[in-house]
Design an enzyme around this catalytic site. Structure first.
Site, PDB file in Angstrom:
ATOM      1  N   ALA A 152       0.845  -1.193   0.000  1.00 35.23           N
ATOM      2  CA  ALA A 152       0.000   0.000   0.000  1.00 35.23           C
ATOM      3  C   ALA A 152       0.880   1.243   0.000  1.00 35.23           C
ATOM      4  O   ALA A 152       1.971   1.249   0.572  1.00 35.23           O
ATOM      5  CB  ALA A 152      -0.906  -0.006   1.230  1.00 35.23           C
ATOM      6  N   LYS A 153       0.400   2.307  -0.653  1.00 27.68           N
ATOM      7  CA  LYS A 153       1.138   3.582  -0.658  1.00 27.68           C
ATOM      8  C   LYS A 153       0.617   4.426   0.505  1.00 27.68           C
ATOM      9  O   LYS A 153      -0.336   5.203   0.369  1.00 27.68           O
ATOM     10  CB  LYS A 153       0.968   4.301  -1.993  1.00 27.68           C
ATOM     11  CG  LYS A 153       1.836   3.715  -3.102  1.00 27.68           C
ATOM     12  CD  LYS A 153       1.731   4.516  -4.385  1.00 27.68           C
ATOM     13  CE  LYS A 153       2.499   5.809  -4.371  1.00 27.68           C
ATOM     14  NZ  LYS A 153       3.963   5.617  -4.426  1.00 27.68           N
ATOM     15  N   VAL A 154       1.248   4.239   1.643  1.00 27.58           N
ATOM     16  CA  VAL A 154       0.837   4.895   2.885  1.00 27.58           C
ATOM     17  C   VAL A 154       1.810   6.032   3.186  1.00 27.58           C
ATOM     18  O   VAL A 154       3.031   5.875   3.060  1.00 27.58           O
ATOM     19  CB  VAL A 154       0.808   3.879   4.046  1.00 27.58           C
ATOM     20  CG1 VAL A 154       0.413   4.568   5.362  1.00 27.58           C
ATOM     21  CG2 VAL A 154      -0.158   2.743   3.727  1.00 27.58           C
ATOM     22  N   TYR A 158       6.877   6.451   3.883  1.00 28.49           N
ATOM     23  CA  TYR A 158       7.895   7.151   3.110  1.00 28.49           C
ATOM     24  C   TYR A 158       8.951   7.853   3.961  1.00 28.49           C
ATOM     25  O   TYR A 158       9.902   8.417   3.426  1.00 28.49           O
ATOM     26  CB  TYR A 158       7.227   8.090   2.095  1.00 28.49           C
ATOM     27  CG  TYR A 158       6.783   7.283   0.894  1.00 28.49           C
ATOM     28  CD1 TYR A 158       7.528   7.273  -0.276  1.00 28.49           C
ATOM     29  CD2 TYR A 158       5.680   6.455   0.971  1.00 28.49           C
ATOM     30  CE1 TYR A 158       7.154   6.484  -1.349  1.00 28.49           C
ATOM     31  CE2 TYR A 158       5.300   5.656  -0.091  1.00 28.49           C
ATOM     32  CZ  TYR A 158       6.042   5.675  -1.258  1.00 28.49           C
ATOM     33  OH  TYR A 158       5.682   4.868  -2.318  1.00 28.49           O
TER      34      TYR A 158
END
Length: 295
Positions: A152-154, A158
């Site tokens: 998932a791009k949470v 990052y």
């Protein structure tokens, strides 16, 4: 760099000037990193402005929201149509698009019902530039997939990417390359990683890496061109016997790598499989060879 006083964004059901968007400093995304986002590109093609694989990107946004217990109420189709409107309002043709889903005021570590949807777009060149990259094996690893949903791009994930990239640049490199929790090669801070050896491509399997949409496109192109591609775990030592390597991602597109640490890849980039795929990828996005739009 990303906006000016005339820039329009999509914010909670309306198109507004960027400076008119109210953001509470008590929001859970700011404090704890619970938010999700996407990186998408639009291209000026002979058929007009086209968003490359918008459906896949917005499906992944929905997946990311679901696993983080975020109620994203806009459908994939609605998000795509809104994005085309946003590009038109800003007069953008070749653009980078950043949808962001962030949460409302919440100082607890539980889901919140207040969900905000923002979509921004701006002109942005290739994230890693055009020249071959000098890459460093990072001292940081990708998160353990049992600690979070790595596919998932949470937003909070990052911080790991920031640490790895900052370390690499401080040591004179262009970018970092991270391993997974078991020491196998994983990916870059913002791009997936491939190596070529003896006319065959290798890349890390899903499970410990982001399920990159550009990565999937590279797999599709490679197979269309008849190249053998294997998804497998491999060690950093195997990089140092490879013939060439490249990163791929929406922001970076497909970009060749000159070296990892002090190992310089022996195959000239223009003679590599990566260079062939790079050219095919450019054609695919620039000439609208991939049709998937709600128009």
């Amino acid at each position: 760099m990303y906006y000016n006083e005339n820039t329009t964004i999509f914010f909670n059901g309306q198109f507004v000037k960027v400076k008119e968007a109210p953001v509470s400093i008590y929001n859970q995304t700011m404090h704890y990193g619970n938010g999700v986002f996407e990186g998408i590109r639009a291209y000026d093609t002979p058929d007009g402005v086209r968003i490359f694989k918008a459906k896949e990107h917005y499906e992944r946004l929905h997946y990311s929201a679901e696993v983080m217990h975020i109620n994203l109420q806009y459908s994939v189709k609605e998000l795509e149509l809104i994005t085309y409107q946003l590009l038109e309002l800003n007069g953008l043709k070749d653009a980078y698009i950043r949808p962001l889903v962030y949460l409302g005021d919440n100082m607890s570590l539980t889901p919140t019902n207040e969900v905000h949807v923002v979509i921004m777009a701006w002109e942005w060149g290739k994230y890693l530039g055009d020249k071959l990259l000098r890459v460093m094996l990072s001292s940081f690893q990708r998160p353990n997939p049992k600690s979070c949903f790595v596919e998932a791009k949470v937003v909070g994930h990052y911080t790991n990417s920031i640490l790895a990239t900052t370390e690499a640049k401080a040591k004179g490199y262009d970018e970092a390359l991270l391993t997974d929790m078991n020491g196998y090669v994983a990916e870059g801070p913002g791009a997936n990683f491939f190596i070529e050896k003896d006319g065959k491509l290798f890349t890390a399997p899903l499970g410990n890496i982001l399920a990159g949409i550009t990565r999937q496109t590279v797999l599709e192109i490679g197979k269309e061109l008849g190249y053998e591609i294997e998804e497998k775990y491999f060690t950093p030592d195997e990089i140092f016997t490879a013939d060439s390597a490249f990163f791929c991602g929406t922001a970076a597109e497909v970009i060749g790598i000159e070296s990892v640490n002090e190992y310089k890849f022996p195959l000239d980039w223009e003679d590599s499989i990566g260079a062939v795929i790079q050219k095919k990828y450019k054609r695919r996005v620039a000439h609208n060879e991939y049709q998937n739009v709600y128009l």
